[in-house]
Design a protein around this motif. Structure first.
Motif, PDB file in Angstrom:
ATOM      1  N   ARG A 101      41.674  40.120  62.741  1.00  0.00           N
ATOM      2  CA  ARG A 101      41.241  39.952  64.126  1.00  0.00           C
ATOM      3  C   ARG A 101      42.412  40.130  65.090  1.00  0.00           C
ATOM      4  O   ARG A 101      42.246  40.645  66.206  1.00  0.00           O
ATOM      5  N   ALA A 102      43.623  39.729  64.673  1.00  0.00           N
ATOM      6  CA  ALA A 102      44.801  39.933  65.515  1.00  0.00           C
ATOM      7  C   ALA A 102      45.100  41.424  65.684  1.00  0.00           C
ATOM      8  O   ALA A 102      45.679  41.833  66.699  1.00  0.00           O
ATOM      9  N   LEU A 103      44.702  42.230  64.714  1.00  0.00           N
ATOM     10  CA  LEU A 103      44.865  43.678  64.814  1.00  0.00           C
ATOM     11  C   LEU A 103      43.798  44.317  65.698  1.00  0.00           C
ATOM     12  O   LEU A 103      43.853  45.517  65.970  1.00  0.00           O
ATOM     13  N   GLY A 104      42.814  43.507  66.119  1.00  0.00           N
ATOM     14  CA  GLY A 104      41.746  44.020  66.961  1.00  0.00           C
ATOM     15  C   GLY A 104      40.531  44.497  66.201  1.00  0.00           C
ATOM     16  O   GLY A 104      39.636  45.124  66.794  1.00  0.00           O
ATOM     17  N   LEU A 105      40.455  44.190  64.900  1.00  0.00           N
ATOM     18  CA  LEU A 105      39.309  44.614  64.103  1.00  0.00           C
ATOM     19  C   LEU A 105      38.122  43.687  64.314  1.00  0.00           C
ATOM     20  O   LEU A 105      38.290  42.489  64.546  1.00  0.00           O
ATOM     21  N   PRO A 106      36.900  44.200  64.219  1.00  0.00           N
ATOM     22  CA  PRO A 106      35.734  43.330  64.253  1.00  0.00           C
ATOM     23  C   PRO A 106      35.765  42.354  63.083  1.00  0.00           C
ATOM     24  O   PRO A 106      36.281  42.678  62.007  1.00  0.00           O
ATOM     25  N   ASN A 107      35.193  41.173  63.271  1.00  0.00           N
ATOM     26  CA  ASN A 107      35.189  40.177  62.201  1.00  0.00           C
ATOM     27  C   ASN A 107      34.123  40.459  61.164  1.00  0.00           C
ATOM     28  O   ASN A 107      34.159  39.924  60.056  1.00  0.00           O
ATOM     29  N   ASP A 108      33.151  41.294  61.496  1.00  0.00           N
ATOM     30  CA  ASP A 108      32.107  41.673  60.556  1.00  0.00           C
ATOM     31  C   ASP A 108      32.634  42.783  59.644  1.00  0.00           C
ATOM     32  O   ASP A 108      33.158  43.801  60.134  1.00  0.00           O
ATOM     33  N   PRO A 109      32.511  42.626  58.309  1.00  0.00           N
ATOM     34  CA  PRO A 109      33.091  43.627  57.404  1.00  0.00           C
ATOM     35  C   PRO A 109      32.479  45.016  57.539  1.00  0.00           C
ATOM     36  O   PRO A 109      33.174  46.018  57.362  1.00  0.00           O
ATOM     37  N   VAL A 110      31.186  45.096  57.853  1.00  0.00           N
ATOM     38  CA  VAL A 110      30.556  46.413  58.017  1.00  0.00           C
ATOM     39  C   VAL A 110      31.101  47.110  59.256  1.00  0.00           C
ATOM     40  O   VAL A 110      31.471  48.291  59.225  1.00  0.00           O
ATOM     41  N   GLU A 111      31.163  46.374  60.368  1.00  0.00           N
ATOM     42  CA  GLU A 111      31.712  46.959  61.591  1.00  0.00           C
ATOM     43  C   GLU A 111      33.191  47.301  61.420  1.00  0.00           C
ATOM     44  O   GLU A 111      33.661  48.331  61.926  1.00  0.00           O
ATOM     45  N   ALA A 112      33.932  46.443  60.698  1.00  0.00           N
ATOM     46  CA  ALA A 112      35.347  46.718  60.460  1.00  0.00           C
ATOM     47  C   ALA A 112      35.528  47.973  59.610  1.00  0.00           C
ATOM     48  O   ALA A 112      36.470  48.750  59.823  1.00  0.00           O
ATOM     49  N   THR A 113      34.636  48.173  58.645  1.00  0.00           N
ATOM     50  CA  THR A 113      34.699  49.392  57.832  1.00  0.00           C
ATOM     51  C   THR A 113      34.468  50.616  58.691  1.00  0.00           C
ATOM     52  O   THR A 113      35.145  51.643  58.548  1.00  0.00           O
ATOM     53  N   GLY A 114      33.517  50.515  59.627  1.00  0.00           N
ATOM     54  CA  GLY A 114      33.285  51.621  60.553  1.00  0.00           C
ATOM     55  C   GLY A 114      34.513  51.920  61.389  1.00  0.00           C
ATOM     56  O   GLY A 114      34.875  53.091  61.594  1.00  0.00           O
ATOM     57  N   ALA A 115      35.185  50.874  61.863  1.00  0.00           N
ATOM     58  CA  ALA A 115      36.415  51.063  62.639  1.00  0.00           C
ATOM     59  C   ALA A 115      37.511  51.694  61.790  1.00  0.00           C
ATOM     60  O   ALA A 115      38.276  52.549  62.268  1.00  0.00           O
ATOM     61  N   LEU A 116      37.591  51.280  60.523  1.00  0.00           N
ATOM     62  CA  LEU A 116      38.586  51.855  59.614  1.00  0.00           C
ATOM     63  C   LEU A 116      38.309  53.335  59.368  1.00  0.00           C
ATOM     64  O   LEU A 116      39.238  54.158  59.384  1.00  0.00           O
ATOM     65  N   LEU A 117      37.051  53.693  59.172  1.00  0.00           N
ATOM     66  CA  LEU A 117      36.708  55.099  58.959  1.00  0.00           C
ATOM     67  C   LEU A 117      37.073  55.935  60.184  1.00  0.00           C
ATOM     68  O   LEU A 117      37.588  57.050  60.049  1.00  0.00           O
ATOM     69  N   ASP A 118      36.837  55.391  61.373  1.00  0.00           N
ATOM     70  CA  ASP A 118      37.224  56.100  62.592  1.00  0.00           C
ATOM     71  C   ASP A 118      38.740  56.289  62.646  1.00  0.00           C
ATOM     72  O   ASP A 118      39.235  57.353  63.023  1.00  0.00           O
ATOM     73  N   ALA A 119      39.490  55.233  62.270  1.00  0.00           N
ATOM     74  CA  ALA A 119      40.957  55.317  62.296  1.00  0.00           C
ATOM     75  C   ALA A 119      41.463  56.351  61.299  1.00  0.00           C
ATOM     76  O   ALA A 119      42.419  57.091  61.581  1.00  0.00           O
ATOM     77  N   LEU A 120      40.839  56.424  60.136  1.00  0.00           N
ATOM     78  CA  LEU A 120      41.242  57.413  59.142  1.00  0.00           C
ATOM     79  C   LEU A 120      40.969  58.832  59.635  1.00  0.00           C
ATOM     80  O   LEU A 120      41.799  59.737  59.453  1.00  0.00           O
ATOM     81  N   ARG A 121      39.836  59.028  60.281  1.00  0.00           N
ATOM     82  CA  ARG A 121      39.500  60.360  60.795  1.00  0.00           C
ATOM     83  C   ARG A 121      40.437  60.768  61.929  1.00  0.00           C
ATOM     84  O   ARG A 121      40.826  61.931  62.046  1.00  0.00           O
ATOM     85  N   ASP A 122      40.799  59.773  62.771  1.00  0.00           N
ATOM     86  CA  ASP A 122      41.646  60.066  63.928  1.00  0.00           C
ATOM     87  C   ASP A 122      43.132  60.002  63.603  1.00  0.00           C
ATOM     88  O   ASP A 122      43.963  60.408  64.427  1.00  0.00           O
ATOM     89  N   GLY A 123      43.476  59.445  62.430  1.00  0.00           N
ATOM     90  CA  GLY A 123      44.873  59.325  62.044  1.00  0.00           C
ATOM     91  C   GLY A 123      45.639  58.300  62.858  1.00  0.00           C
ATOM     92  O   GLY A 123      46.846  58.451  63.082  1.00  0.00           O
ATOM     93  N   THR A 124      44.963  57.235  63.300  1.00  0.00           N
ATOM     94  CA  THR A 124      45.632  56.223  64.120  1.00  0.00           C
ATOM     95  C   THR A 124      46.214  55.122  63.243  1.00  0.00           C
ATOM     96  O   THR A 124      45.589  54.679  62.282  1.00  0.00           O
ATOM     97  N   GLU A 125      47.397  54.691  63.604  1.00  0.00           N
ATOM     98  CA  GLU A 125      48.093  53.645  62.856  1.00  0.00           C
ATOM     99  C   GLU A 125      49.129  52.980  63.765  1.00  0.00           C
ATOM    100  O   GLU A 125      49.441  53.483  64.849  1.00  0.00           O
ATOM    101  N   ARG A 126      49.629  51.823  63.312  1.00  0.00           N
ATOM    102  CA  ARG A 126      50.717  51.163  64.017  1.00  0.00           C
ATOM    103  C   ARG A 126      51.638  50.515  62.995  1.00  0.00           C
ATOM    104  O   ARG A 126      51.219  50.235  61.856  1.00  0.00           O
ATOM    105  N   ILE A 127      52.870  50.304  63.382  1.00  0.00           N
ATOM    106  CA  ILE A 127      53.832  49.620  62.518  1.00  0.00           C
ATOM    107  C   ILE A 127      54.056  48.225  63.096  1.00  0.00           C
ATOM    108  O   ILE A 127      54.423  48.083  64.267  1.00  0.00           O
TER     109      ILE A 127
END
Length: 322
Positions: A101-127
Motif C-alpha cells: 500500500r505504501a507503494l501505491g498498490l490497491p489492497n485487493d489482490p486482483v486489482e493489484a495484479t491488474g496494476a502489476l500487469l499494466d506496470a509490466l506492459r509499460d515498463g514502469t519501476e522505481r528504486i
C-alpha cells in the motif's frame, strides 16, 4: 521476461481459487514459475536462489508483509545491486499489506495484479530505499545476522505486541485488527518499564536520547493501518530518504490515551507529538541500546530479545515494479 512467483498458501485474504486466477493472469505476460512456500524462511531461500540465478528477471511475492520481507532478505543476501538483481513485484495477500500500500498498490489482490500487469506492459519501476539492522561492533548482539526491513521496525512496546499476536496465531487465532488491539491492551497492562524507559538512542554528532520506552523506526509512511485507517508515526518517512524514528519516554495510562488518540487522528502532515515524544527524520544510522533485553520486530515479524541494535538507512537498495 522470466519471473518467479513466490506464493504463501496461508495468505490471509487469498483463496486457492483466487491464487489460480492470479497465476493464470501473470502467466499471460511473463514466463512464470510458481512455487508455494512450505516452511518459515522458504520465501527467503527462494529469493536468494533467484538472486543467484542467471535467468530470473523478476520475483513476485504473493502474500503478506512477512512474505515480502523474506523475499527481500533473500534477494539482498549479498547486498543491494538494483541494476543487476531481479526486480520485485508484490501482490498483497495479507491482513495489512503495509509495504504494498505504501507503494501505491490497491489492497485487493486482483486489482493489484491488474496494476502489476499494466506496470509490466509499460515498463514502469522505481528504486526504493530500505532499512538494515545489525548488532553494533563489540556488543553481545554483534553476531546476530543483519536483516533488511521494508517499512518499519521497533524495539520495546510495539515489538512486544507483535510477539503476543504471533503467539495467538500459533494457537490458531486469525490475524485480525481486533486481535492486534486486544494484544496492545495486554502488552500495556504487562509492560514493566512503561514509566521508566530503558532505551538509549545514540547517533553520530548528537547527544544521546535516553529513557525511551519504545522506539519505532520507519522506512516509509504510514507506519501501519487499522482496518483502512492509515496511522502515521513518522509522516515524513519515505522510500527516497533515510530512516525516521519516533521515541516515546512515557507510557502511563494518560500518555497511552494521548498518543493513541494522536495516532488515530494522525495524517501525512502530523504524527504523535508532545513532551514525551521524540521524532527524528532522514537518519543514515543510529543505535538503540537497552539496559534490559527487549523484543525486536521488523515488518511485523518478532525476532526475539535484543539489548543493542544498529539501524542503517540504505538508499537505492531495491528495484520494484510498480
Amino acid at each position: 521476461m522470466r519471473a518467479l512467483l513466490v506464493v504463501n498458501p496461508a495468505a490471509t485474504t487469498t483463496s486457492a481459487r483466487r491464487r489460480d486466477v492470479l497465476i493464470h493472469a501473470l502467466a499471460s505476460e511473463v514466463k512464470l514459475e510458481a512455487v508455494t512456500t512450505e516452511y518459515r524462511g522458504h520465501a527467503r531461500d527462494l529469493g536468494r536462489q533467484a538472486a543467484e540465478s542467471d535467468d530470473i528477471d523478476l520475483v513476485v511475492a504473493l502474500g503478506g508483509d512477512g512474505t515480502v520481507n523474506e523475499v527481500v532478505n533473500g534477494l539482498l543476501h549479498a547486498g543491494p545491486d538494483p541494476e543487476h538483481l531481479p526486480g520485485l513485484a508484490v501482490v498483497p495477500g495479507g491482513s495489512t499489506n503495509v509495504f504494498a500500500r505504501a507503494l501505491g498498490l490497491p489492497n485487493d489482490p486482483v486489482e493489484a495484479t491488474g496494476a502489476l500487469l499494466d506496470a509490466l506492459r509499460d515498463g514502469t519501476e522505481r528504486i526504493v530505499g530500505l532499512g538494515l539492522t545489525s548488532g553494533p561492533p563489540g556488543s553481545e548482539d554483534e553476531a546476530v545476522p543483519a536483516r533488511w526491513f521494508t517499512f518499519n521496525a521497533g524495539l520495546g512496546f510495539d515489538a512486544g505486541v507483535v510477539g503476543r499476536v504471533e503467539q495467538q496465531r500459533e494457537r490458531g487465532k486469525k490475524s485480525t485488527h481486533a486481535l492486534y488491539v486486544r494484544q496492545v491492551v495486554r502488552q500495556f497492562l504487562g509492560e514493566p518499564n512503561r514509566r521508566n524507559g530503558t532505551i538509549t538512542l545514540e547517533r553520530p554528532g548528537a547527544d544521546p536520547v535516553e529513557d525511551l520506552v519504545v522506539a519505532i523506526v520507519s522506512n516509509t509512511s504510514p507506519w501501519t493501518y487499522l482496518g483502512n485507517r492509515p496511522m502515521y508515526t513518522s509522516p515524513k518517512a519515505s522510500f527516497d530518504t533515510g530512516i525516521d524514528v519516533l521515541g516515546l519516554s512515557r507510557l502511563s495510562t494518560a500518555a497511552v490515551a494521548r498518543y493513541g488518540t494522536q495516532l488515530l487522528t494522525s495524517s501525512p502532515e502530523r504524527g504523535p507529538h508532545g513532551k514525551h515524544a521524540v521524532s527524528l527524520h532522514d537518519l543514515d544510522q543510529f543505535t538503540l541500546h537497552s539496559k534490559v533485553p527487549l523484543p525486536l520486530q521488523m515488518d511485523g515479524d518478532h525476532l526475539g530479545l535484543r539489548t543493542s541494535v544498529t539501524f542503517t538507512g540504505v538508499r537505492r537498495a531495491l528495484r520494484v515494479i510498480v
